[in-house]
Write a protein that holds these residues in place. Structure first.
Motif, PDB file in Angstrom:
ATOM      1  N   LEU A 467       0.828  -1.208   0.000  1.00 13.60           N
ATOM      2  CA  LEU A 467       0.000   0.000   0.000  1.00 13.60           C
ATOM      3  C   LEU A 467       0.861   1.257   0.000  1.00 13.60           C
ATOM      4  CD1 LEU A 467      -2.886  -0.980   2.437  1.00 13.60           C
ATOM      5  CD2 LEU A 467      -3.076  -0.503   0.009  1.00 13.60           C
ATOM      6  N   THR A 468       1.988   1.192   0.735  1.00 12.86           N
ATOM      7  CA  THR A 468       2.908   2.343   0.740  1.00 12.86           C
ATOM      8  C   THR A 468       3.440   2.602  -0.664  1.00 12.86           C
ATOM      9  OG1 THR A 468       3.548   1.923   3.034  1.00 12.86           O
ATOM     10  CG2 THR A 468       5.046   3.259   1.722  1.00 12.86           C
ATOM     11  N   ASP A 469       3.822   1.542  -1.376  1.00 18.05           N
ATOM     12  CA  ASP A 469       4.309   1.700  -2.754  1.00 18.05           C
ATOM     13  C   ASP A 469       3.216   2.255  -3.666  1.00 18.05           C
ATOM     14  OD1 ASP A 469       6.817   0.826  -2.125  1.00 18.05           O
ATOM     15  OD2 ASP A 469       6.519  -1.232  -2.831  1.00 18.05           O
ATOM     16  N   MET A 470       1.967   1.803  -3.465  1.00 17.45           N
ATOM     17  CA  MET A 470       0.876   2.284  -4.316  1.00 17.45           C
ATOM     18  C   MET A 470       0.525   3.745  -4.029  1.00 17.45           C
ATOM     19  SD  MET A 470      -1.649  -1.030  -4.477  1.00 17.45           S
ATOM     20  CE  MET A 470      -2.737  -0.297  -5.707  1.00 17.45           C
ATOM     21  N   LEU A 471       0.799   4.192  -2.806  1.00 16.90           N
ATOM     22  CA  LEU A 471       0.541   5.589  -2.439  1.00 16.90           C
ATOM     23  C   LEU A 471       1.683   6.515  -2.848  1.00 16.90           C
ATOM     24  CD1 LEU A 471      -0.866   4.954   1.151  1.00 16.90           C
ATOM     25  CD2 LEU A 471      -2.162   5.879  -0.759  1.00 16.90           C
ATOM     26  N   THR A 472       2.781   5.934  -3.327  1.00 15.33           N
ATOM     27  CA  THR A 472       3.991   6.709  -3.621  1.00 15.33           C
ATOM     28  C   THR A 472       4.162   6.910  -5.124  1.00 15.33           C
ATOM     29  OG1 THR A 472       5.066   5.810  -1.646  1.00 15.33           O
ATOM     30  CG2 THR A 472       6.494   6.783  -3.320  1.00 15.33           C
ATOM     31  N   ILE A 473       4.559   8.121  -5.506  1.00 13.67           N
ATOM     32  CA  ILE A 473       4.903   8.401  -6.904  1.00 13.67           C
ATOM     33  C   ILE A 473       6.260   9.108  -6.965  1.00 13.67           C
ATOM     34  CG2 ILE A 473       2.494   8.603  -7.646  1.00 13.67           C
ATOM     35  CD1 ILE A 473       3.083  11.712  -7.744  1.00 13.67           C
ATOM     36  N   TYR A 474       6.926   8.953  -8.102  1.00 11.97           N
ATOM     37  CA  TYR A 474       8.165   9.690  -8.382  1.00 11.97           C
ATOM     38  C   TYR A 474       7.895  10.611  -9.568  1.00 11.97           C
ATOM     39  CZ  TYR A 474      10.725   6.581  -5.258  1.00 11.97           C
ATOM     40  OH  TYR A 474      11.167   5.904  -4.159  1.00 11.97           O
ATOM     41  N   TYR A 510      14.711  14.474  -8.748  1.00 16.66           N
ATOM     42  CA  TYR A 510      13.329  13.980  -8.787  1.00 16.66           C
ATOM     43  C   TYR A 510      12.702  14.244  -7.421  1.00 16.66           C
ATOM     44  CZ  TYR A 510      13.852  11.379 -13.194  1.00 16.66           C
ATOM     45  OH  TYR A 510      14.031  11.026 -14.507  1.00 16.66           O
ATOM     46  N   VAL A 511      11.394  14.155  -7.351  1.00 15.85           N
ATOM     47  CA  VAL A 511      10.731  14.234  -6.047  1.00 15.85           C
ATOM     48  C   VAL A 511       9.970  12.932  -5.804  1.00 15.85           C
ATOM     49  CG1 VAL A 511      10.527  16.742  -5.946  1.00 15.85           C
ATOM     50  CG2 VAL A 511       8.707  15.407  -7.011  1.00 15.85           C
ATOM     51  N   CYS A 512      10.000  12.512  -4.551  1.00 19.72           N
ATOM     52  CA  CYS A 512       9.227  11.334  -4.117  1.00 19.72           C
ATOM     53  C   CYS A 512       8.071  11.836  -3.269  1.00 19.72           C
ATOM     54  CB  CYS A 512      10.120  10.390  -3.316  1.00 19.72           C
ATOM     55  SG  CYS A 512       9.222   8.992  -2.600  1.00 19.72           S
ATOM     56  N   ILE A 513       6.847  11.574  -3.717  1.00 26.44           N
ATOM     57  CA  ILE A 513       5.652  12.061  -3.025  1.00 26.44           C
ATOM     58  C   ILE A 513       4.837  10.866  -2.542  1.00 26.44           C
ATOM     59  CG2 ILE A 513       3.514  13.412  -3.231  1.00 26.44           C
ATOM     60  CD1 ILE A 513       4.912  14.867  -5.605  1.00 26.44           C
ATOM     61  N   GLN A 514       4.555  10.851  -1.265  1.00 26.12           N
ATOM     62  CA  GLN A 514       3.679   9.812  -0.718  1.00 26.12           C
ATOM     63  C   GLN A 514       2.354  10.455  -0.320  1.00 26.12           C
ATOM     64  OE1 GLN A 514       5.301   7.257   2.329  1.00 26.12           O
ATOM     65  NE2 GLN A 514       3.285   6.546   2.963  1.00 26.12           N
ATOM     66  N   TYR A 515       1.275   9.971  -0.928  1.00 31.50           N
ATOM     67  CA  TYR A 515      -0.059  10.505  -0.636  1.00 31.50           C
ATOM     68  C   TYR A 515      -0.707   9.734   0.519  1.00 31.50           C
ATOM     69  CZ  TYR A 515      -0.098  13.345  -4.916  1.00 31.50           C
ATOM     70  OH  TYR A 515       0.169  14.292  -5.885  1.00 31.50           O
ATOM     71  N   GLU A 516      -1.796  10.294   1.021  1.00 38.80           N
ATOM     72  CA  GLU A 516      -2.535   9.654   2.114  1.00 38.80           C
ATOM     73  C   GLU A 516      -3.656   8.762   1.605  1.00 38.80           C
ATOM     74  OE1 GLU A 516      -3.782  12.170   5.292  1.00 38.80           O
ATOM     75  OE2 GLU A 516      -1.980  13.403   5.198  1.00 38.80           O
ATOM     76  N   VAL A 517      -4.135   9.033   0.381  1.00 41.65           N
ATOM     77  CA  VAL A 517      -5.204   8.203  -0.183  1.00 41.65           C
ATOM     78  C   VAL A 517      -4.798   7.730  -1.571  1.00 41.65           C
ATOM     79  CG1 VAL A 517      -7.074   9.270   1.136  1.00 41.65           C
ATOM     80  CG2 VAL A 517      -6.469  10.207  -1.088  1.00 41.65           C
TER      81      VAL A 517
END
Length: 713
Positions: A467-474, A510-517
């Motif tokens: 789930l953490t990987d799915m909430l994360t984008i680069y 690059y930026v690593c962004i982790q969302y909450e949903v």
């Protein structure tokens, strides 16, 4: 026309957690209804409860919400068919409390039938004038003609009637001579099987007034047999293979055997006559003769024991003996006529039935208690108050629930005679027995080696990691001196950001962004990939790991999840907006049912996004097109189809508090052991889903089906 039953529950997101008591409310009302003083559940509504064909509860032993999310793709049937999904508040003694605590009611067998011992719970009715038998027939003895059903009563209870469109093609016995109190009685009973056309006769028995068997014949069904119902009919495929007798042959023989003033006696005789496709004008129905309140009926087995002191339909025998049943119904009618209504009322059958059912159920539970100490003591919990449990309520009203479980496990109250050795055996018995029961609890389970606490912790680590990987984008690449604040603002319009960091290991940042949903991450991938941000044309993607190889498949399946149908996600909300502001703004959308505003569980502040649930999928599609581009207080809204329910994120938050800092230690320590067994576990779960699918497809229309993941003890 048969009315369609429906469950309505407008719970959404974090509000979709229900308590153990609220689940009981649903089960009790569905099974008992208003006629037994059960109230509509406080949190949902069942429409046309009286038309419910039955209630089936499937319990997945020692499986939790964690298993559902970890094996989401394997639970293909569950997520696509079941329309409502609720988080059940944890309870250490959930199944035990469902089956209830022991009571001290002990019925005793006597030559005449059943007599209950004294008890504070059951008091003898001293006011016989309120007995339904006396209210219907009066206190005086009468002849048999006073107990035959009138034409109106036959119509009301579904008897074949001459001239009725439903009886077209039926054969009349042509016994039209006027009946007197000396007219001969004949007992009739049939056994049926299920065929492609419905219910068809496989065996017919007729006895005369002295109990002598005049007819006991096997009958060849006209259509292909789907279920021989051997457990109840006693008829097998092998028995019917050499049979040549057809239904028309039986009809002809019955017409010749019955005199012109014959009175047929049977228990729910309308079912037998419908199966025989015959019309007879004068009948005594013992299920109606021994009257009860609210249209309920005593079973033939109980009446034979309580009134005649006879044991019939014994479990040791293969199926029912129609001759035995026909003779029992005949003798019950003769007893009633000879003794009169007052004598029958003095038996106090309701009291006897209550004592028998509660004592039988208590005996089953007592047999399952472990030696040395009780289940409650093992949990170090004080014993609960002795209020009647849900299944005890069913027993008292005369409904015998079907309980099927697996040997070798703590079956928490399941009747020992109903324990099987495998899930396949449980399924086979369920397919045969569930259609014949009004309330069923079917318990499937995984093998014990797949339910260890270490595996549970390892699975949790994998779920959280994925789930953490799915909430994360680069996102990137950006110029060296790009404006981080601007990037955060652009990506923040897709939804709430948990963290944002710069990746410096690459040639360009690059930026690593982790969302909450999850919807926010997906919206960023869909809308910002290839966009120009902070002076750079960037690529937006999720991390590439082994667990993420099926990410796109999972996203597609989440969109198709029945729980997400008609639900859309809206992002870009200002923090100053209140729930009232949003309801006012979105009220112009057609068929809006519910608005859910996710909030931080610690601060209570909303997360700049919301979910809208509509009454149907088309209204959600229309709203999705309308909302994209809307502006509220200077903010442009973005929206997409919902992917995950709000209770998923509440569960993750709760699990983090349970495991705390131990998570990484558990995850890495058990990863190797988990990977060896997880392939097998995935296959087992997939097979479980197929079992549920097969059981579900066998259910009658208007059946309420509930699947429980009760959690790990």
């Amino acid at each position: 026309q048969e009315k369609s039953c429906r469950l309505s529950a407008a719970l959404l997101g974090e509000d979709s957690e229900i308590s153990q008591e609220e689940l009981y409310e649903l089960l009790k009302y569905a099974a008992l209804g208003k006629c037994h003083n059960a109230a509509q559940p406080s949190w949902c509504h069942i429409y046309h409860q009286s038309h419910l064909a039955g209630v089936v509860v499937v319990v997945l032993h020692d499986m939790s919400q964690l298993h559902f999310y970890r094996f989401y793709l394997q639970f293909k049937h569950l997520r696509k068919v079941f329309q409502h999904r609720f988080k059940l508040a944890p309870s250490a003694n959930f199944l035990v409390s469902l089956y209830g605590e022991d009571t001290n009611l002990k019925p005793q067998n006597t030559p005449q039938g059943l007599t209950s011992t004294s008890s504070e719970c059951i008091t003898k009715n001293l006011h016989l004038q309120y007995d339904p038998i006396l209210q219907r027939y009066g206190a005086k003895k009468q002849g048999l003609t006073s107990y035959t059903l009138t034409l109106e009563e036959q119509k009301k209870h579904g008897y074949p009637i001459e001239g009725s469109p439903r009886s077209k093609g039926y054969i009349s016995t042509e016994c039209h001579q006027q009946r007197t109190d000396s007219s001969p009685l004949f007992g009739l009973d049939c056994e049926m099987c299920v065929t492609a056309k419905g219910s068809e006769v496989t065996r017919v028995s007729l006895v005369d007034a002295w109990g002598q068997c005049l007819l006991n014949e096997l009958v060849k069904p006209e259509s292909r047999v789907i279920n021989y119902c051997t457990r109840f009919s006693g008829v097998t495929k092998e028995m019917l293979l050499p049979v040549k007798t057809k239904l028309s042959d039986i009809q002809t023989r019955l017409k010749k055997m019955l005199p012109c003033d014959a009175v047929l006696v049977g228990h729910s005789l309308n079912v037998d006559l419908q199966a025989l496709k015959m019309i007879h004008p004068s009948v005594i129905d013992t299920s109606l003769l021994f009257a009860r309140s609210d249209g309920r009926r005593f079973k033939l087995k109980f009446l034979a024991k309580a009134v005649l002191g006879k044991e019939i339909q014994c479990e040791q025998k293969l199926g029912h003996d129609p001759t035995e049943d026909a003779r029992a119904a005949l003798e019950l009618a003769q007893f009633f006529i000879e003794q009169g209504p007052t004598k029958v009322a003095e038996l106090n059958l309701e009291m006897l039935l209550t004592a028998e059912k509660v004592a039988e159920f208590s005996k089953n539970k007592a047999a399952l208690q472990p030696q040395g100490c009780g289940f409650q003591e093992q949990l170090n919990e004080p014993p609960p108050s002795s209020k009647p449990c849900f299944l005890d309520c069913l027993q008292v009203t005369g409904q015998k629930p079907l309980l099927l479980g697996r040997q070798g496990l703590d079956s928490s109250g399941l009747c020992q005679s109903n324990l099987s050795t495998s899930n396949k055996q449980i399924l086979q018995r369920a397919l045969q027995d569930v259609p014949l029961s009004k309330f069923s609890i079917i318990q499937f389970s995984l093998d014990p080696e797949y339910l260890g606490s270490h595996l549970h912790a390892g699975l949790y680590g994998k779920v959280c990691s994925k789930l953490t990987d799915m909430l994360t984008i680069y996102a990137g690449p950006f110029e060296e001196n790009f404006c981080m604040k601007y990037v955060k603002k652009k990506f923040g319009r897709c939804g709430p950001i948990k963290s944002l960091t710069v990746v410096t290991e690459t040639f360009q940042p690059y930026v690593c962004i982790q969302y909450e949903v999850l919807e926010a991450a997906q919206l960023a991938v869909e809308s910002l990939d290839g966009a120009e941000i902070a002076g750079s044309c960037i690529k937006v993607q999720r991390p590439v790991t082994a667990s993420m190889l099926d990410c796109n498949v999972l996203i597609e399946e989440l969109e198709l999840d029945v729980e997400n149908q008609g639900v859309i996600y809206v992002a870009g909300l200002k923090s100053s907006l209140t729930e009232t502001d949003l309801r006012e703004k979105f009220s112009q959308l057609k068929d809006l049912e519910t608005l859910f505003l996710p909030r931080d569980l610690e601060s209570g502040k909303h997360r700049n996004c919301c979910f809208l649930k509509f009454q149907n999928t088309q209204s959600a599609v229309d709203a999705l097109q309308a909302i994209n581009g809307w502006t509220i207080k200077g903010r442009v809204l973005r929206s997409r189809n919902a992917l995950a329910p709000g209770h998923l994120w509440r569960w993750i938050w709760q699990m983090n508090h349970i495991y705390g800092n131990q998570r990484k230690h558990i995850f890495y320590e058990k990863m190797e052991q988990l990977s060896e067994s997880e392939q097998d576990l995935r296959k087992k779960v997939k097979k479980l889903d197929k079992h549920i699918k097969k059981l579900y497809r066998s259910l009658q229309n208007n059946t309420l089906c509930i699947v429980l993941f009760p959690g790990v003890n």
